[in-house]
Design a protein around this motif. Structure first.
Motif, PDB file in Angstrom:
ATOM      1  N   THR A 238       0.815  -1.222   0.000  1.00  0.00           N
ATOM      2  CA  THR A 238       0.000   0.000   0.000  1.00  0.00           C
ATOM      3  C   THR A 238       0.844   1.267   0.000  1.00  0.00           C
ATOM      4  O   THR A 238       0.289   2.368  -0.021  1.00  0.00           O
ATOM      5  CB  THR A 238      -0.934   0.034   1.228  1.00  0.00           C
ATOM      6  OG1 THR A 238      -0.133   0.047   2.417  1.00  0.00           O
ATOM      7  CG2 THR A 238      -1.848  -1.174   1.246  1.00  0.00           C
ATOM      8  N   TYR A 260      -0.822  -0.471   7.866  1.00  0.00           N
ATOM      9  CA  TYR A 260      -1.596  -1.240   6.892  1.00  0.00           C
ATOM     10  C   TYR A 260      -0.833  -1.286   5.565  1.00  0.00           C
ATOM     11  O   TYR A 260      -1.201  -0.601   4.603  1.00  0.00           O
ATOM     12  CB  TYR A 260      -2.979  -0.617   6.701  1.00  0.00           C
ATOM     13  CG  TYR A 260      -3.709  -0.298   7.988  1.00  0.00           C
ATOM     14  CD1 TYR A 260      -3.717  -1.212   9.032  1.00  0.00           C
ATOM     15  CD2 TYR A 260      -4.386   0.905   8.162  1.00  0.00           C
ATOM     16  CE1 TYR A 260      -4.384  -0.937  10.216  1.00  0.00           C
ATOM     17  CE2 TYR A 260      -5.056   1.191   9.347  1.00  0.00           C
ATOM     18  CZ  TYR A 260      -5.045   0.263  10.369  1.00  0.00           C
ATOM     19  OH  TYR A 260      -5.696   0.546  11.552  1.00  0.00           O
ATOM     20  N   SER A 262      -0.166  -4.112   3.712  1.00  0.00           N
ATOM     21  CA  SER A 262      -0.697  -5.104   2.780  1.00  0.00           C
ATOM     22  C   SER A 262      -2.137  -5.375   3.181  1.00  0.00           C
ATOM     23  O   SER A 262      -2.426  -5.552   4.365  1.00  0.00           O
ATOM     24  CB  SER A 262       0.133  -6.393   2.836  1.00  0.00           C
ATOM     25  OG  SER A 262      -0.278  -7.295   1.831  1.00  0.00           O
ATOM     26  N   VAL A 263      -3.040  -5.391   2.196  1.00  0.00           N
ATOM     27  CA  VAL A 263      -4.478  -5.409   2.513  1.00  0.00           C
ATOM     28  C   VAL A 263      -5.227  -6.388   1.610  1.00  0.00           C
ATOM     29  O   VAL A 263      -4.922  -6.519   0.421  1.00  0.00           O
ATOM     30  CB  VAL A 263      -5.080  -3.993   2.342  1.00  0.00           C
ATOM     31  CG1 VAL A 263      -6.592  -4.035   2.520  1.00  0.00           C
ATOM     32  CG2 VAL A 263      -4.460  -3.029   3.328  1.00  0.00           C
ATOM     33  N   THR A 281     -12.122  -7.212   6.017  1.00  0.00           N
ATOM     34  CA  THR A 281     -10.865  -6.550   5.676  1.00  0.00           C
ATOM     35  C   THR A 281      -9.749  -7.065   6.586  1.00  0.00           C
ATOM     36  O   THR A 281      -9.884  -7.048   7.810  1.00  0.00           O
ATOM     37  CB  THR A 281     -10.976  -5.023   5.814  1.00  0.00           C
ATOM     38  OG1 THR A 281     -12.025  -4.558   4.954  1.00  0.00           O
ATOM     39  CG2 THR A 281      -9.666  -4.345   5.420  1.00  0.00           C
ATOM     40  N   THR A 283      -5.466  -6.810   7.266  1.00  0.00           N
ATOM     41  CA  THR A 283      -4.287  -5.999   6.973  1.00  0.00           C
ATOM     42  C   THR A 283      -3.066  -6.574   7.679  1.00  0.00           C
ATOM     43  O   THR A 283      -3.181  -7.289   8.670  1.00  0.00           O
ATOM     44  CB  THR A 283      -4.471  -4.542   7.439  1.00  0.00           C
ATOM     45  OG1 THR A 283      -4.465  -4.508   8.879  1.00  0.00           O
ATOM     46  CG2 THR A 283      -5.765  -3.948   6.919  1.00  0.00           C
ATOM     47  N   SER A 284      -1.908  -6.232   7.146  1.00  0.00           N
ATOM     48  CA  SER A 284      -0.642  -6.611   7.779  1.00  0.00           C
ATOM     49  C   SER A 284       0.318  -5.434   7.699  1.00  0.00           C
ATOM     50  O   SER A 284       0.278  -4.650   6.748  1.00  0.00           O
ATOM     51  CB  SER A 284      -0.022  -7.820   7.081  1.00  0.00           C
ATOM     52  OG  SER A 284       1.266  -8.105   7.620  1.00  0.00           O
TER      53      SER A 284
END
Length: 320
Positions: A238, A260, A262-263, A281, A283-284
């Motif tokens: 992102t 956030y 990677s989503v 959703t 996230t990482s």
């Protein structure tokens, strides 16, 4: 030799060969002076035989020449064989070394592939476990006639450990899974959080945002799904320039948004017309956790979030 590695055995064989080669060379070197002396004596006999022009002189000349030729030839042959044996021994061990290096490289590659397969199998089994736990939570909610929010919370709480293990999660990650439901708020529709499991309980307790249609990753997934049932949002990084404009957010909190990286936002579709009921959703804080690349084993990370969305669609039945 028992208990030694192949390379150790090769080195031991090389040492033994060199020792034997050295002993043979020593014999050859001791024999060379004698052969040289024989050759010289033959040459001397041939030289002195020329003093006699008769038959004896001729015979001695021939004998001397042959003796010199034999002695010189044997000395030359021994020298050549010495060099040939040394070269062949060196080439043989170089070839053995190369074969051994290729074998070790192949073994390392096989070990890497085996480990990757074992890791993927463990992730697959944890994914199946997470699905089973989520379904059980929904079934329990239906039996108790619990509401969607209570059941969604139980669903994530029971399965979160298996969910994290089934995706590319490591202990240092800030990893979140959130279930949003479309609700009417102040005369308009918003995606509101009804359940969440974050690796930082303090941040989770602080509450999450509600998203308007077309806003942020969740809102864009919602908007896409209205016209395209496959309109999910998957971003492996992102921080790429296009994300800021493609997923607009009001009142950005840079510190929080940085978590956030990677989503995966998957719409929750219900009914025969695939109405958008909500969005899941995940996230990482680490780039590359969620990807669209189907040739990559990490695609299972996306599929796990998709499984959550499929099961979360059952929550709509609790509201009817």
């Amino acid at each position: 030799m028992k208990g030694q590695s192949l390379r150790e055995r090769l080195r031991s064989s090389e040492v033994n060969l060199l020792e034997k080669f050295s002993s043979r060379i020593e014999v050859v070197e001791r024999l060379r002076p004698a052969l040289i002396i024989v050759g010289l004596l033959g040459a001397m006999v041939a030289a002195f035989a020329r003093l006699d022009s008769g038959t004896l002189g001729f015979v001695l000349t021939v004998i001397g020449a042959v003796t010199a030729l034999v002695g010189g030839t044997l000395a030359a042959v021994l020298d050549y064989r010495k060099l040939e044996i040394g070269r062949e021994a060196k080439d043989a061990h170089a070839l053995a070394d190369e074969a051994l290096a290729q074998s070790e490289a192949a073994q390392l590659a096989l070990s890497s592939v085996t480990q990757a397969a074992e890791t993927l199998d463990q992730k697959r089994r944890q994914r199946l476990l997470a699905i089973e736990q989520m379904v059980e939570a929904v079934e329990a909610g239906l039996i108790r006639k619990a509401d969607a929010t209570t059941t969604a919370e139980a669903m994530l709480r029971r399965s979160i450990a298996a969910i994290r293990t089934s995706v590319d999660y490591v202990a240092s990650d800030f990893f979140t899974v959130t279930i949003f439901r479309k609700d009417m708020v102040g005369g308009g529709e918003l995606m509101q959080r009804i359940a969440a499991q974050w690796t930082d309980p303090e941040k989770a307790a602080a509450g999450g945002r509600s998203w308007a249609r077309g806003e942020g990753f969740t809102g864009v997934a919602w908007n896409n799904a209205i016209t395209n049932r496959f309109g999910d949002v998957i971003e492996d990084d992102t921080t790429k320039p296009h994300c800021r404009s493609q997923y607009p957010v009001k009142s950005i909190d840079p510190e929080r948004e940085a978590l956030y990286k990677s989503v995966a936002a998957i719409p929750i579709l219900v009914g025969g017309t695939n109405d958008v009921w909500g969005v899941v959703t995940a996230t990482s804080s680490r780039v590359g956790v969620f990807k669209r690349d189907t040739s990559n084993v990490t695609v299972q990370n996306v599929e796990m979030i998709r499984d959550i969305a499929r099961i979360a669609a059952l929550l709509a039945g609790l509201e009817r």
